[in-house]
Design an enzyme around this catalytic site. Sequence first.
Site, mmCIF file in Angstrom:
data_model
loop_
_atom_site.group_PDB
_atom_site.id
_atom_site.type_symbol
_atom_site.label_atom_id
_atom_site.label_comp_id
_atom_site.label_asym_id
_atom_site.label_seq_id
_atom_site.Cartn_x
_atom_site.Cartn_y
_atom_site.Cartn_z
ATOM 1 N N HIS A 179 0.826 -1.206 0.000
ATOM 2 C CA HIS A 179 0.000 0.000 0.000
ATOM 3 C C HIS A 179 0.862 1.258 0.000
ATOM 4 C CE1 HIS A 179 -3.185 -2.793 0.861
ATOM 5 N NE2 HIS A 179 -4.097 -1.836 0.947
ATOM 6 N N HIS A 220 0.488 -4.131 9.223
ATOM 7 C CA HIS A 220 1.918 -4.258 8.991
ATOM 8 C C HIS A 220 2.651 -3.876 10.269
ATOM 9 C CE1 HIS A 220 2.584 -5.133 4.694
ATOM 10 N NE2 HIS A 220 1.456 -4.474 4.488
ATOM 11 N N ASP A 224 7.837 -2.429 8.249
ATOM 12 C CA ASP A 224 7.340 -2.541 6.869
ATOM 13 C C ASP A 224 7.063 -1.167 6.260
ATOM 14 O OD1 ASP A 224 7.369 -5.192 7.590
ATOM 15 O OD2 ASP A 224 5.221 -5.299 7.962
#
Length: 324
Positions: A179, A220, A224
């Site tokens: 994302h 996450h 990350d």
Amino acid sequence: MYVARESTKLWRRVCAETTAELQLLFEKWQLLLAGLVFQYIHGLAARGVHYLHRPGPLLQDLGFMALPELGQEKGYLSESVFTFIFISFLLWSFHPFIYHSKRFYTVLLWRRVLAFLVASQFLRIITFYSTQLPGPNYHCREGSKLATLPPPNNALEVLLINFPRGVLFGCGDLIFSSHMIFTLVFVRTYHKYGSNRLIKLLSWLMAIIQSLLIIASRKHYTVDVVVAWYTVNLVVFFVDKKLPEMPDRTNGLSLLPVSSKDKDGRMKEELHKLEKDGRMMDEFHKLLNGNTVDATDWRQRVQMNGKHGEDTNHTVSDATPTGT
């Protein structure tokens, strides 16, 4: 009448832009297709690592300690922000079809965006296959039926990646956030080619909000998101320098690539024009110097000079006193 006139102008603008974009698409379709195919490869890799995922206790995370947990019922917040960013960028990238002022060609812009995405996703695939971390998302934790996948019955089961459920409920593809790859690529692209300074600031603010929501939603680990921030920015920086710069359309000139036949024709026209201009400049300089290569002009000039001489002699003779 005003609406009809403006509608006609808009339709003509859309048709003209479509023609120009199709010409570019026919020339650049290979790279665009390769970028789109790699999106499937990236999804396939994320599906494959799910088979390797093993749930376990959550790792100690500074972001988890600093940000309150939103819970499953509010997990849609980060997805809503990402959807808004994605759709906004998509609509903006096609604004040259409608607006009169434009800075880029949509085909060339997406060719650039896909190059950034492919480079970042390639590094992401290498990273999450190197080490599989226990997923922090709720469906990836111990006790969830979706945390692990049974071995596939056939290759087709893997190739179909169980879309869209397999994408929404994947596990194991953590470092680094997909994302955030899309978000940062879109934000950086608008920052370079966008024109509204306020929207640029808001886009960076939304990228920060998106990062915090991802961590607060426990989709996450903080690492990350942090790795995505510096990796994607570095990838865009270096890849952007390797790619040819897009033509700037703010001056209103058409800078579309042309075929070799058109190039030869335009080159001949330019050479002919230069030769014609060169001859005109030579004649101009010769006229300034009192010389010309035209025999007719030379005879006329000789006659005029002779007449001027005779007039001068008559004037001198008339002015000479007699009877001395």
